[in-house]
Design an enzyme around this catalytic site. Structure first.
Site, PDB file in Angstrom:
ATOM      1  CE  LYS A 192     126.331 -24.129 -33.474  1.00 14.91           C
ATOM      2  NZ  LYS A 192     125.801 -22.799 -33.311  1.00 14.91           N
ATOM      3  CE  LYS A 210     123.007 -17.194 -36.216  1.00 18.06           C
ATOM      4  NZ  LYS A 210     122.901 -16.921 -34.778  1.00 18.06           N
ATOM      5  CD  GLU A 219     123.784 -25.865 -29.070  1.00 19.75           C
ATOM      6  OE1 GLU A 219     124.606 -25.499 -29.932  1.00 19.75           O
ATOM      7  OE2 GLU A 219     122.553 -25.675 -29.168  1.00 19.75           O
ATOM      8  CD  GLU A 268     127.205 -23.766 -28.338  1.00 23.16           C
ATOM      9  OE1 GLU A 268     127.725 -24.848 -28.076  1.00 23.16           O
ATOM     10  OE2 GLU A 268     126.172 -23.659 -29.019  1.00 23.16           O
ATOM     11  CB  SER A 269     123.626 -18.211 -28.268  1.00 17.43           C
ATOM     12  OG  SER A 269     123.616 -19.238 -29.216  1.00 17.43           O
ATOM     13  CG  ASN A 291     122.627 -22.209 -27.802  1.00 13.28           C
ATOM     14  OD1 ASN A 291     122.643 -20.987 -27.624  1.00 13.28           O
ATOM     15  ND2 ASN A 291     122.395 -22.758 -28.975  1.00 13.28           N
ATOM     16  CD  GLU A 348     127.446 -19.991 -35.648  1.00 16.66           C
ATOM     17  OE1 GLU A 348     127.828 -21.006 -35.047  1.00 16.66           O
ATOM     18  OE2 GLU A 348     126.332 -19.467 -35.476  1.00 16.66           O
TER      19      GLU A 348
HETATM   20  O1  LIG Z   1     120.517 -18.167 -34.175  1.00 19.29           O
HETATM   21  C1  LIG Z   1     119.330 -18.488 -34.328  1.00 19.29           C
HETATM   22  O2  LIG Z   1     118.444 -17.694 -34.669  1.00 19.29           O
HETATM   23  C2  LIG Z   1     118.903 -19.914 -34.103  1.00 19.29           C
HETATM   24  C3  LIG Z   1     117.581 -20.231 -34.242  1.00 19.29           C
HETATM   25  C4  LIG Z   1     117.166 -21.547 -34.070  1.00 19.29           C
HETATM   26  C5  LIG Z   1     118.064 -22.536 -33.737  1.00 19.29           C
HETATM   27  C6  LIG Z   1     119.395 -22.220 -33.591  1.00 19.29           C
HETATM   28  C7  LIG Z   1     119.829 -20.925 -33.777  1.00 19.29           C
HETATM   29  N1  LIG Z   1     121.166 -20.586 -33.662  1.00 19.29           N
HETATM   30  C8  LIG Z   1     122.209 -21.551 -33.600  1.00 19.29           C
HETATM   31  C9  LIG Z   1     123.343 -21.157 -32.753  1.00 19.29           C
HETATM   32  O3  LIG Z   1     123.696 -21.953 -31.916  1.00 19.29           O
HETATM   33  C10 LIG Z   1     124.014 -19.842 -32.929  1.00 19.29           C
HETATM   34  O4  LIG Z   1     124.174 -19.611 -34.291  1.00 19.29           O
HETATM   35  C11 LIG Z   1     125.376 -19.708 -32.272  1.00 19.29           C
HETATM   36  O5  LIG Z   1     125.399 -20.169 -30.968  1.00 19.29           O
HETATM   37  C12 LIG Z   1     125.789 -18.225 -32.312  1.00 19.29           C
HETATM   38  O6  LIG Z   1     124.820 -17.457 -31.644  1.00 19.29           O
HETATM   39  P1  LIG Z   1     124.805 -15.862 -31.782  1.00 19.29           P
HETATM   40  O7  LIG Z   1     126.160 -15.349 -31.391  1.00 19.29           O
HETATM   41  O8  LIG Z   1     123.745 -15.402 -30.844  1.00 19.29           O
HETATM   42  O9  LIG Z   1     124.506 -15.573 -33.203  1.00 19.29           O
END
Ligand SMILES: O=C(O)c1ccccc1NCC(=O)[C@H](O)[C@H](O)COP(=O)(O)O
Length: 278
Positions: free
Chosen positions: A119, A60, A168, A219-220, A189, A58
């Site tokens: 996204k 980001k 999601e 995810e995340s 997520n 991603e």
């Molecule tokens: O990533 C955040 O801080 C966030 C806050 C509020 C709503 C959504 C958020 N993230 C969106 C996502 O789904 C993530 O960017 C994506 O799954 C990647 O997650 P990560 O690997 O933990 O950065």
């Protein structure tokens, strides 16, 4: 129906901004997009066949839970992720809280040949036409809100434009809603949008109930190779990783960060073989 009290204040502000952008687009009118999408499931299959963990990396630049912001050229970041073995990319297009843009998405999609996920926090049909992408994200929890479109209607509207759709969810109930609406690609997520806390146990708890026919994405919160192995062992067809690859605080090597996660299974197999022969 509104379940607004379940959402963290920072997320509430993201959702309000998404609604305002939807309203602005509706006022502007504008053309409906038509997408010739690159297949996400095929990209995952190609990665598997090649011994790579199917990974959506991603772009980001920042987020409400990220310390710092990366201001590198998003196209260069995206190309580094593909060079590191990412099967697909996710590009934040939300401008106010994530530093994203539809312009960056379009430039990235023109520069790479893997599928690209848009996204963003899409809550109304007008937002679908903001940019072309191979995959579009719809978040079950955000479509509970007053002033948002119905999940199944948005899913159909996105597919009519040629998008594949990643739906999601965060809970078993959310996954059920995604499947009832007709989702074929489902993301779980690990980040709870009520508290903005991450728990990899979320995916592990929900994944076993999802049919094999569904493409399931964890995810995340996936930061280490052990995290990647745990999500795959729990049934993830693919992983979506932002923060650990972007390393906004450290400004680290995006290609190396991607490669480390993509190689998690082949490295684990090689280590096990070495141990057997010792
Ligand atoms: O990533 C955040 O801080 C966030 C806050 C509020 C709503 C959504 C958020 N993230 C969106 C996502 O789904 C993530 O960017 C994506 O799954 C990647 O997650 P990560 O690997 O933990 O950065």
């Amino acid at each position: 129906m509104s379940t607004g009290e379940d959402i963290a204040p920072k997320v509430r502000s993201i959702l309000d901004a998404a609604r305002e952008r939807a309203t602005a687009r509706e006022r502007e009118g504008g053309e409906r997009v038509g997408v010739d999408a690159r297949s996400l499931p095929e990209a995952f299959e190609a990665a598997e066949a090649d011994g790579r963990v199917p990974l959506i990396a991603e772009v980001k630049p920042t987020s409400p839970t990220t310390e710092g912001e990366r201001d590198d050229d998003p196209v260069e970041l995206a190309e580094s992720m593909v060079a590191g073995g990412a099967a697909a990319l996710s590009v934040l297009t939300e401008p106010e809280h994530f530093g994203g843009s539809t312009d960056a998405l379009e430039r990235i999609r023109a520069a790479v040949d893997v599928p690209v996920l848009r996204k963003d926090f899409v809550v109304r049909e007008a937002q679908l036409d903001a940019a072309e992408a191979d995959v579009l994200l719809l978040i079950v929890r955000f479509l509970d809100e007053d002033g948002t479109d119905d999940l199944a209607d948005l899913l159909s509207a996105a597919r009519e434009r040629g998008f594949q759709v990643l739906v999601e969810a965060h809970t078993a109930g959310g996954v059920e809603r995604a499947l009832d609406a007709g989702a074929g690609i489902v993301g779980v997520n690990n980040r709870d949008l009520a508290k903005l806390e991450v728990d990899l146990g979320t995916f592990e708890a929900v994944a076993s109930d999802v049919s094999e026919n569904v493409t399931l994405i964890a995810e995340s919160g996936i930061a280490t190779t052990n995290d990647a192995l745990a999500m795959r062992a729990a049934g993830a067809d693919a992983l979506l990783v932002g923060s650990a690859i972007m390393d906004a605080a450290g400004g680290g090597d995006v290609e190396a960060n991607t490669r480390r996660l993509v190689a998690a299974e082949s490295d684990a197999t090689a280590d096990a073989e070495t141990e057997t022969h010792q």
